[in-house]
Write a protein that holds these residues in place. Structure first.
Motif, PDB file in Angstrom:
ATOM      1  N   SER A 336       0.829  -1.203   0.000  1.00 21.58           N
ATOM      2  CA  SER A 336       0.000   0.000   0.000  1.00 21.58           C
ATOM      3  C   SER A 336       0.866   1.257   0.000  1.00 21.58           C
ATOM      4  CB  SER A 336      -0.915   0.034   1.225  1.00 21.58           C
ATOM      5  OG  SER A 336      -1.675  -1.120   1.298  1.00 21.58           O
ATOM      6  N   CYS A 339       2.269   2.065  -3.457  1.00 21.51           N
ATOM      7  CA  CYS A 339       1.264   2.609  -4.389  1.00 21.51           C
ATOM      8  C   CYS A 339       1.274   4.136  -4.405  1.00 21.51           C
ATOM      9  CB  CYS A 339      -0.132   2.157  -3.992  1.00 21.51           C
ATOM     10  SG  CYS A 339      -0.467   0.464  -4.422  1.00 21.51           S
ATOM     11  N   SER A 352      -1.334  -2.661  -5.530  1.00 18.82           N
ATOM     12  CA  SER A 352      -2.514  -2.753  -4.676  1.00 18.82           C
ATOM     13  C   SER A 352      -3.063  -4.181  -4.680  1.00 18.82           C
ATOM     14  CB  SER A 352      -3.530  -1.704  -5.090  1.00 18.82           C
ATOM     15  OG  SER A 352      -4.749  -2.266  -5.372  1.00 18.82           O
ATOM     16  N   ALA A 355      -0.964  -5.958  -2.239  1.00 18.80           N
ATOM     17  CA  ALA A 355      -1.365  -5.563  -0.889  1.00 18.80           C
ATOM     18  C   ALA A 355      -2.645  -6.285  -0.468  1.00 18.80           C
ATOM     19  CB  ALA A 355      -1.555  -4.054  -0.827  1.00 18.80           C
ATOM     20  N   GLY A 461      -1.745   0.629   6.753  1.00 16.11           N
ATOM     21  CA  GLY A 461      -1.883   0.299   5.332  1.00 16.11           C
ATOM     22  C   GLY A 461      -3.120   0.932   4.740  1.00 16.11           C
ATOM     23  N   SER A 462      -4.236   0.906   5.471  1.00 16.69           N
ATOM     24  CA  SER A 462      -5.438   1.433   4.836  1.00 16.69           C
ATOM     25  C   SER A 462      -5.433   2.952   4.808  1.00 16.69           C
ATOM     26  CB  SER A 462      -6.721   0.870   5.440  1.00 16.69           C
ATOM     27  OG  SER A 462      -6.704   0.941   6.810  1.00 16.69           O
ATOM     28  N   THR A 465      -3.853   3.510   1.609  1.00 14.11           N
ATOM     29  CA  THR A 465      -4.808   3.152   0.560  1.00 14.11           C
ATOM     30  C   THR A 465      -5.702   4.337   0.217  1.00 14.11           C
ATOM     31  OG1 THR A 465      -4.888   0.975   1.552  1.00 14.11           O
ATOM     32  CG2 THR A 465      -6.601   1.493  -0.017  1.00 14.11           C
TER      33      THR A 465
END
Lengths: 629, 282
Positions: A336, A339, A352, A355, A461-462, A465
């Protein structure tokens, strides 16, 4: 009925593959792919009739010729790969092929007569889910490929037209994928597994230029290493508990099967491009886009997570499981992060994908019923949204002659329909109440109950994102000058799959609780005796959110009412047409340019990848060492 | 009666939020040795904005802000009617995304830079907020706000680190210095009005109202940490707000690198250590 349907799904694509291979300008490929798509989609929808509750349906599928045929095919394939490896002077690949073939032959001649599998195939709700993904999404991508490859040869005269081979490989691959998810005999599963590896290799190498060939061999190397792990897993399993059947493995005492499961999980980790092996999937992006969509996002890499999720109940609560979960967690985090710094749309999608596969692997390693439930949900949503996004990028690339996100400025005016699809795909990847977010929500709940510290990986990680999807989404909306509509000339072969996938993204999101009840719950009840309930209230809230978002297109009808359009604020120095330029220091006219943040110094690919490979290697070595002790 | 909280939020939050905003200006003025506007000034401003002409660069840009307002209200309603804390956070993100997309859609350099910084700010504060939710779950074994408020002991006793991390990012959510990178209450030379540069009239009024709703929601979140003692809870929420004013007045805006590193770092060190401690304690 259902047993023959399963066998049909494995064999029918083989026939199509043969037809495609023999089709030397006899009929246009649409003439082969469309009927095949109708039959395969119909047949895979027929899987819905499979008994959903209770124990899996075991299918003996005994035939004298099958196993010798598989052995011959495997030896033939090994010989072919060996030949290619020698030509390429890739000794690593050569050695892996040779060792694998030798091991397989030795195993067959030593134990071949004694091995007896009661059921070679089986079907249960989880394999129905996989079957539907392959049958519906996989075939739609094949349909898309008809139009895409046509365009591809318009744009690239430098490559030789080898479409018969291309479509043959695609359908051979679909057959093997059906085989992977319906096999109970692990030797069969291994056979299909190796076929997908070979298809992936040949399709990455499809263009035959130096770069493609190099990347194909790189991918082959790691997948073969995984395959070797798989084979060793089967051999150890047979030594330990005298079976090669998956259902027996899952019933055997945990202690006896931990090593085989760890080895097969290792194979799953390589197949789904987890760290430290992730680079092969990034390299695989040189292949034509339908290949990336089909093999390297929607289906083949899912075979890796599928097998690990299958064994999740064995991994649950063991230190093996924790290490597997950590591999997934680290991959999710680093994938992530990377990205953020990527401008190439296909690379963003690749990282992604890596991930999200990490997230599923994490679920499998955790292995509690909540985690597995979330993992299966992730497989479904990811296959649809990511398939859609890859196909969009493929078509956009042909139109804009670039797949850089920076070049997609104004896409909402240049390719309005396509921009809507990309927006749906991106929303599907990270926004509430769309699929991936529902899954992430479920994952978070599952992990908090298991090991809250793992949740930290998920949380960071999110956050990343969010950042990279939003800036891509925003880029499409910017209208910094007048743009012409260039959407004409995209074939129906491309629009139909795009439309269906976009529709599915929204529909499955609206009906996700039905999907969960229909497919995931019966599987959970058999394996764990319990399932997840997100709560009626929460599902209603999701519904309301989706309803609110549905109002957005309607609000568009009302645009431009009660407003006056003026040029943007350019510190008072506007000039030129529409006031979109400004007077620069030399008294010249300067057009404004809006460029996204990529935060290279912080989220650069090289640095993070190096870190990821180090961390991932430590974890994988730990996994293997723990098995040895 | 679960809906009562939500209904009260819809009706009362703008008044509370607007009043807080007025008090903010008054206190800030006093800190700077000025008299400052009347406490109702925020309402006067919005009333005036509602009458002004709505100038836009792109005809559709205002829709995004409408949805920003709708989803901000939705977030608060979900929270105050006792919903799932994780869903509340996702709805908040949804609102934030609409706000950012509005800035992008305006297709102007200043709103564009503001929109990007806003996204960066969202990325910066999200870990702390989610860690707060996870921490609260570990203490109360529930994500439902309705159950969390009935937890018998003070949640903050078990979550000092998590609360500190959450408090740290409040500055971002209140759009105060040193973290007012995307837009702020004052115009800045390099940013003008950031993400809201191209918004005026009714749309700007809606953005302002959305911020009022946001204020109340955030203070509600602070209250959660002290929920077993309502009086203390309200007092602490107001104290947190006052602290933000002080911080705003004594600090200068930082660069995004610092913002990201600091908010992620604090969330990881203070929040993560707190989570780890709770986990090991069992």
């Amino acid at each position: 009925m259902i047993p023959s349907l399963v066998i049909f799904l494995i064999l029918a694509p083989l026939v199509v593959a043969l037809l495609a291979f023999l089709n030397r300008k006899v009929v246009p490929f649409a003439g082969i792919v469309y009927p095949a798509a109708v039959v395969l989609i119909g047949a895979s929808l027929g899987l819905l009739k499979a008994p959903m509750g209770g124990q899996p349906l075991m299918i003996p599928a005994h035939a004298e010729w099958v196993e010798p045929a598989m052995l011959i095919a495997e030896v033939g394939l090994s010989a072919y790969l060996l030949l290619l490896a020698f030509k390429q002077k890739d000794w690593m690949v050569g050695a892996l092929v040779a060792v694998q073939a030798a091991l397989l032959l030795a195993f067959h001649f030593k134990a071949g007569d004694k091995i007896h599998a009661e059921a070679n195939l089986f079907i249960d709700p989880f394999s129905v889910v996989m079957g539907l993904i392959i049958g519906v999404i996989g075939t739609l991508i094949a349909v898309y490929a008809v139009g895409y490859m046509e365009d591809f040869y318009h744009h690239h005269h430098e490559f030789q037209d080898e479409r018969p081979l291309f479509f043959a490989l695609i359908f051979l691959f679909l057959s093997a994928m059906f085989g992977v998810c319906f096999s109970n005999n692990l030797l069969w599963l291994f056979f299909f597994w190796e076929i997908t590896t070979a298809c992936s290799f040949l399709l990455i190498r499809y263009k035959r230029d130096t770069q493609s060939t190099a990347n194909a061999f790189w991918a082959l190397r790691w997948n073969l290493l995984g395959g070797l792990g798989f084979l060793l897993g089967i051999i150890f399993l047979y030594k330990g508990v005298h079976t090669v059947e998956m259902n027996r493995l899952l019933m055997a005492p945990k202690m006896l099967v931990l090593l085989p499961v760890a080895l097969i999980s290792f194979a799953g980790i390589t197949k789904s491009a987890q760290l430290p092996f992730s680079s092969w999937l990034v390299g695989a992006m040189v292949a034509p886009t339908p290949v990336s969509a089909l093999l390297h996002s929607s289906t083949m890499v899912k075979a890796g997570v599928y097998i690990v999720l299958r064994f999740a109940s064995v991994l649950a609560g063991t230190s093996f499981g924790l290490v597997v979960a950590l591999v997934g967690a680290v991959t999710f985090l680093i994938g992530s992060f990377i990205c953020i710094s990527q401008n190439d749309a296909k690379k963003v999608l690749a990282y992604s994908t890596i991930a999200n596969l990490g997230l599923i692997i994490m679920c499998a390693g955790v292995g509690t019923y909540e985690a597995v439930w979330a993992g299966i949900l992730l497989i479904i949503f990811h296959a649809i949204s990511k398939g859609l996004l890859f196909l969009c990028v493929g078509t956009i690339e042909h139109k804009l002659h670039s797949r850089l996100i920076e070049d997609m400025t104004g896409l909402a005016h240049r390719m309005p329909k396509m921009a809507v699809m990309v927006q749906i795909g991106i929303a599907g990847m990270f926004l509430a109440p769309f699929g991936m977010l529902i899954s992430k929500w479920a994952v978070l709940r599952a992990i908090v109950d298991y090991n809250p510290f793992l949740a930290i990986f998920l949380i960071y990680g999110s956050a990343a994102t969010l950042f990279f999807w939003v800036k891509w989404l925003g880029k499409l909306l910017i209208i910094d000058r007048e743009y012409k509509n260039i959407e004409d000339g995209i074939s129906q072969d491309q629009w139909i799959p795009l439309g269906i996938l976009a529709g599915l993204t929204v529909l499955i999101c609206a009906g996700f609780s039905w999907v969960a009840k229909m497919f995931i719950e019966p599987y959970m009840m058999v394996v764990y005796g319990t399932s997840v309930n997100l709560g009626v209230g929460n599902i209603i809230i999701m519904g309301i959110m989706l309803g609110l978002i549905a109002l957005f297109p309607m609000a568009l009808l009302n645009r431009g009412k009660g407003v006056r359009v003026v040029p943007p604020y350019l510190a008072g120095a506007n000039q030129g047409e529409g006031g979109r330029e400004f007077r620069n220091a030399l008294d010249g006219s300067q057009a404004m340019e809006l460029k996204n943040y990529y935060l290279q110094d912080y989220f650069g690919e090289d640095k993070l990848m190096r870190l990821g490979v180090i961390l991932g290697s430590c974890l994988v070595v730990a996994l293997v060492l723990m098995g040895g002790i | 009666m679960w809906w009562l909280g939500g209904l009260l939020f819809i009706v009362l939050a703008p008044f509370v939020g607007g009043l807080l905003s007025g008090i903010d200006r008054k206190i800030t003025a006093r800190m700077q040795g000025r008299i400052g506007p009347p406490v109702w000034q925020a309402f006067y401003d919005v009333a005036k904005l509602l009458q002004k002409e709505n100038l836009v660069v792109r005809p559709t840009q205002k829709m995004y802000m409408d949805f920003f307002l709708v989803f901000t209200i939705f977030t608060g309603v979900l929270f105050f009617s006792g919903g799932d804390l994780l869903l509340v956070i996702f709805a908040l993100t949804m609102a934030g995304v609409f706000f950012v997309l509005g800035g992008y859609k305006a297709s102007s350099p200043y709103s564009f830079i503001g929109a990007q910084r806003e996204t960066l700010q969202m990325m910066s504060y999200e870990p702390a907020v989610l860690i707060a939710a996870v921490g609260i779950y570990m203490v109360t074994r529930s994500f439902q706000v309705a159950q969390i408020v009935h937890h018998p002991t003070l949640i903050i006793k078990d979550l000092p680190g998590v609360f500190f991390a959450f408090f740290f990012i409040l500055t971002i959510k209140f759009r105060k210095s040193p973290f007012d990178l995307s837009t702020s209450h004052h115009a800045h030379q390099e940013l003008v009005k950031g993400i809201t540069t191209e918004f005026s009239g009714r749309t700007l009024a809606k953005i302002e109202i959305a911020h009022w709703y946001e204020y109340v929601f955030i203070l509600g979140f602070v209250y959660l940490f002290f929920a077993s003692n309502p009086v203390l809870g309200v007092a602490m929420a107001l104290l947190a707000f006052f602290c933000e004013l002080v911080i705003d007045n004594i600090s200068a805006r930082v660069r995004w690198q610092w913002l990201l590193a600091a908010s992620w770092g604090v969330a990881f060190v203070a929040g993560g250590a707190n989570i780890l401690y709770l986990m090991l304690k069992g």
